[in-house]
Scaffold this active site. Structure first.
Site: not given
Ligand code: DGP
Length: 118
Positions: A33-34, A91, A97-98, A104, A106
């Protein structure tokens, strides 16, 4: 395979934008994740453009679920997250909170997680 031209994760799948990839096969891709929210923070995604966990295309016979599980287990072992534990988060939608409309999961680890997540 379904792709969306303006989807950031489809661009990562197609190697149009770079990512730190940890795991890849025909069905799934896993990359860092960035916005790292933990010492280890990896996203596991189907390569096909599935918008969310509620999408009708996410049938059990697509192989996506098995591939996601395999990727999570492989990553957890490779990063030694299975010893002390880790968290898997999806999410979904506005209240979930997507922020990226490409399914995806996490995978977060390397520190003590809190509950509830807020
Ligand atoms: P979510 O809020 O659950 O939809 O998570 C989306 C995550 O995607 C967020 O933690 C940041 C990450 N992200 C967004 N754009 C990029 C990108 O271009 N590269 C990478 N590696 N991660 C990204």
């Amino acid at each position: 395979m379904t792709m969306e031209l303006d989807c950031i994760f489809c661009k990562i799948v197609n190697k149009k934008i770079p990512a730190s990839i940890l795991f890849e096969n025909d069905t799934v891709l896993a990359f860092r994740d960035i916005e790292q929210k933990a010492p280890e923070h990896i996203l596991v995604i189907p390569k096909a453009h599935v918008p969310s966990i509620m999408d009708q295309s996410l049938a059990r016979d697509t192989g996506i679920w098995d591939a996601v599980l395999d990727a999570i287990q492989t990553i957890a072992k490779d990063l030694n997250l299975d010893t002390n534990g880790f968290r898997v988060v999806n999410n979904m939608g506005l209240h979930g909170g997507q922020t990226v409309d490409h399914l995806h999961f996490h995978v977060l680890g390397g520190r003590q997680m809190n509950w509830p997540p807020g």
